[in-house]
Every structure is written in structure tokens, then in C-alpha cells.
Design an enzyme around this catalytic site. Structure first.
Site, PDB file in Angstrom:
ATOM      1  N   HIS A 200      45.283 -72.954 -17.475  1.00  0.00           N
ATOM      2  CA  HIS A 200      44.121 -74.521 -17.246  1.00  0.00           C
ATOM      3  C   HIS A 200      43.775 -73.866 -18.297  1.00  0.00           C
ATOM      4  CE1 HIS A 200      46.026 -76.280 -13.696  1.00  0.00           C
ATOM      5  NE2 HIS A 200      46.551 -75.268 -14.079  1.00  0.00           N
TER       6      HIS A 200
ATOM      7  N   GLU B 246      41.231 -76.667 -19.440  1.00  0.00           N
ATOM      8  CA  GLU B 246      40.517 -77.273 -19.126  1.00  0.00           C
ATOM      9  C   GLU B 246      39.211 -76.606 -18.133  1.00  0.00           C
ATOM     10  OE1 GLU B 246      42.896 -77.381 -17.770  1.00  0.00           O
ATOM     11  OE2 GLU B 246      43.155 -77.691 -16.205  1.00  0.00           O
TER      12      GLU B 246
ATOM     13  N   CYS C 232      50.088 -77.547 -17.157  1.00  0.00           N
ATOM     14  CA  CYS C 232      50.289 -77.337 -15.516  1.00  0.00           C
ATOM     15  C   CYS C 232      51.440 -78.047 -14.855  1.00  0.00           C
ATOM     16  CB  CYS C 232      49.438 -76.568 -14.431  1.00  0.00           C
ATOM     17  SG  CYS C 232      50.008 -75.665 -12.938  1.00  0.00           S
TER      18      CYS C 232
END
Lengths: 83, 234
Positions: free
Chosen positions: B204, B206, B87
């Protein structure tokens, strides 16, 4: 002190949805006849010392490396009349 | 020896904690890096986490790119150190010219937050080796400036060299999470550099490493296990 203005604009081929949003709002507000709007950025640099060729070259470098992203943006550098 | 993976915190970074946790869950040692430090604390790889570094003033990622930590990361990345930009981290990587193209405001001008379906287009990067090319994954997406642009020549070059790493899935059985969320050219969600050590993407991974949070799936964990395997086998 002299003022140098750097104008940064998205390249013509890059879609500018912010400019389009402004343009679409105009007729609603009663402002007709505007065929297109592009939105850019203006930087006003107050330069300490003389705006000679060397200073302008530095500002040009600054615009190219930092103020504008030349992948997507064009820029112009101009010196304003000192007051 | 434990593999050390650094996560950079700039002023305005939001996802550094999640990235550190993802690194730990994958089995590596997470190391916090501060934007003002030139020293990378002997990490083996770096994650540039999501957020709004320096408030995204000027352009997303533009100011961070000139931070002391990035000077070192740019040198090391060129020398082969694996770097993942998620991002805002992807935006920083394009501003640093470690990846080609640029990121612009979403075409609809809205912040977008949803679970996004992606196709992993290549397993030949340091961060995607644990996936298979063509595999579909679903991970969260949340951004304001997610529209990837580059000139036609660059786009053709990326396609020809197999460097489009992730694409937004245009169609599918379920409507949820499908489609190009921001006007990215050629549905590009992420790309890699020529060597495959630098990877950037907007969604994302994560946030999808534990079944209890995010999408309820662990589709993002492969990024962090990929790099771990690569470094252990190196």
C-alpha cells in the site's frame, strides 16, 4: 424447478493451501489414509423454466465469466434429477 | 487546470480515504467515485483502493469487476487512461483481465500486516516514473489474498517484456520486512499492462506518504507524484 450444479475447482497445478490444511488435520482426528485434499466451491442454481440447451448454454457462460475464474479454476456443469 | 484523480469506493473498500489524501498530498485534486456511477466525473486517472469489496465473496475482486463504474474504467483503461490498483484494487484488475494472472489466498493462510521491502523493477509505467528501476522502497502490506499466480508462459512473457513492476525483496541486511510474504510466484508484488498505464500491486503506497504515519517514511508518495507529472506533461 430444476437444479443445475456448478462445481468449481482450482486447477490441479495451482497450490491449494486450504485443502492442504484440511488434509493435515485429518490424521490428528483419526482419519487415516487420505493422500490429498483439494477444496472447491459448489453452486446450486434453481432454474425457473426448462433446462434446455439454451438455458445450459447460458449457465455455462455464467460459470465461465463469473462463477469461475478460468485463469486459476476449472468448472463442471451438471443437471440434477428434479424432485 | 488541476489534475483530477478519482478514487473508487465499492461496498467494503477501506483505503479510499487514505488514497484520496495521498492524491491531495501529491498535489492533485482528489475526486470520490461511487461504484454504482458509470460517470467518471472527468477524472484524468483512477485509483482502485484497497479493502474487501463485496466482502471478497466468490473471489477477491470478482463481484466489483462487474460494477457500473468498472464498465467505464475498463473501457477507458483500454483507451489509455492511467489506473492504479492497490491490494483489492489489484485483485479487481486481474478479475477484469486488465492485468494477467490471478490473486489467491496467502500460502500460509494468515492475514499478513507488516512493512514490506520491495524493489521497483521498472520506471516505465505511468505510476512509477518518479522512481528509478532497481530502487528499493518500504511500504505497508496487509492482505489475505496476496498470492500472485499465472501460468509459466504468462510469467515468462511478463519478465521478457519488463512488466514485473515490483518484486518482494528476498534478502537483505535487515530481517525486517524482507522475503516473499505470501507465496507469490517469482516474488511478484505488482505488474503492469503492456502500455504501462495500468499498474497493480499488493502493498500500500497510499499508507506511506506522510512521515508521521505508516512506515514513518514517504516511499509511497512517488506513485502519486509520478502520475501527476505524467498527466501534466501529457
Amino acid at each position: 424447478m430444476a437444479r443445475v450444479v456448478v462445481d468449481v475447482m482450482l486447477k490441479p497445478e495451482i497450490l491449494d493451501p486450504q485443502g492442504q490444511a484440511v488434509q493435515r488435520a485429518l490424521p490428528r482426528l483419526g482419519f487415516d489414509g487420505i493422500a490429498d485434499v483439494r477444496q472447491g466451491k459448489r453452486f446450486e442454481l434453481e432454474v425457473a423454466g426448462p433446462v434446455d440447451d439454451a438455458a445450459l448454454a447460458r449457465i455455462h457462460e455464467m460459470a465461465e465469466t463469473f462463477l469461475a475464474n478460468t485463469v486459476i479454476e476449472d468448472f463442471t456443469v451438471k443437471v440434477e434429477e428434479s424432485k | 487546470m488541476t489534475t483530477r484523480i478519482g478514487v473508487v469506493t465499492f461496498p467494503g473498500t477501506l483505503d479510499d480515504r487514505d488514497s484520496l489524501r495521498a492524491v491531495r498530498i501529491a498535489g492533485a485534486e482528489p475526486v470520490s467515485l461511487w461504484h454504482r456511477d458509470k460517470d467518471l466525473k472527468q477524472v484524468d486517472a483512477v485509483v482502485l483502493a484497497g479493502g474487501f469489496s463485496y466482502g471478497d465473496y466468490l473471489r477477491a475482486g470478482a463481484i466489483s469487476r462487474f460494477s457500473p463504474v468498472m464498465e467505464t474504467i475498463i473501457d477507458q483503461a483500454k483507451a489509455g487512461m492511467p489506473v492504479l490498483g492497490i491490494c483489492n484494487g489489484f485483485q479487481v484488475l486481474t478479475e477484469a483481465h486488465l492485468l494477467p494472472g490471478a490473486m489467491l489466498r496467502n500460502n500460509h493462510l494468515h492475514f499478513i500486516c507488516r512493512d514490506q521491502r520491495l524493489r521497483v523493477e521498472t520506471d516505465k509505467t505511468a505510476w512509477t516514473a518518479d522512481y528509478t528501476a532497481g530502487q528499493e522502497i518500504q511500504i505497508p502490506l496487509k492482505n489475505m489474498d496476496g498470492r500472485y499466480v499465472a501460468d509459466e508462459r504468462t510469467l515468462d512473457m511478463l519478465e521478457a517484456e519488463g512488466r514485473v513492476a515490483f518484486r518482494y525483496l528476498a534478502r537483505g541486511e535487515a530481517a525486517d520486512g524482507y522475503g516473499n510474504p505470501n507465496g507469490s510466484l517469482r516474488d511478484i508484488a505488482g505488474i503492469t499492462n503492456e502500455a504501462g498505464n495500468v499498474v497493480g500491486l499488493m502493498p500500500h503506497p497510499e499508507h506511506a506518504v506522510e512521515p508521521l504515519v505508516g512506515t514513518g517514511r514517504t516511499d509511497g508518495l512517488g506513485f502519486f507524484t509520478s502520475i501527476l507529472k505524467k498527466l501534466v506533461n501529457a
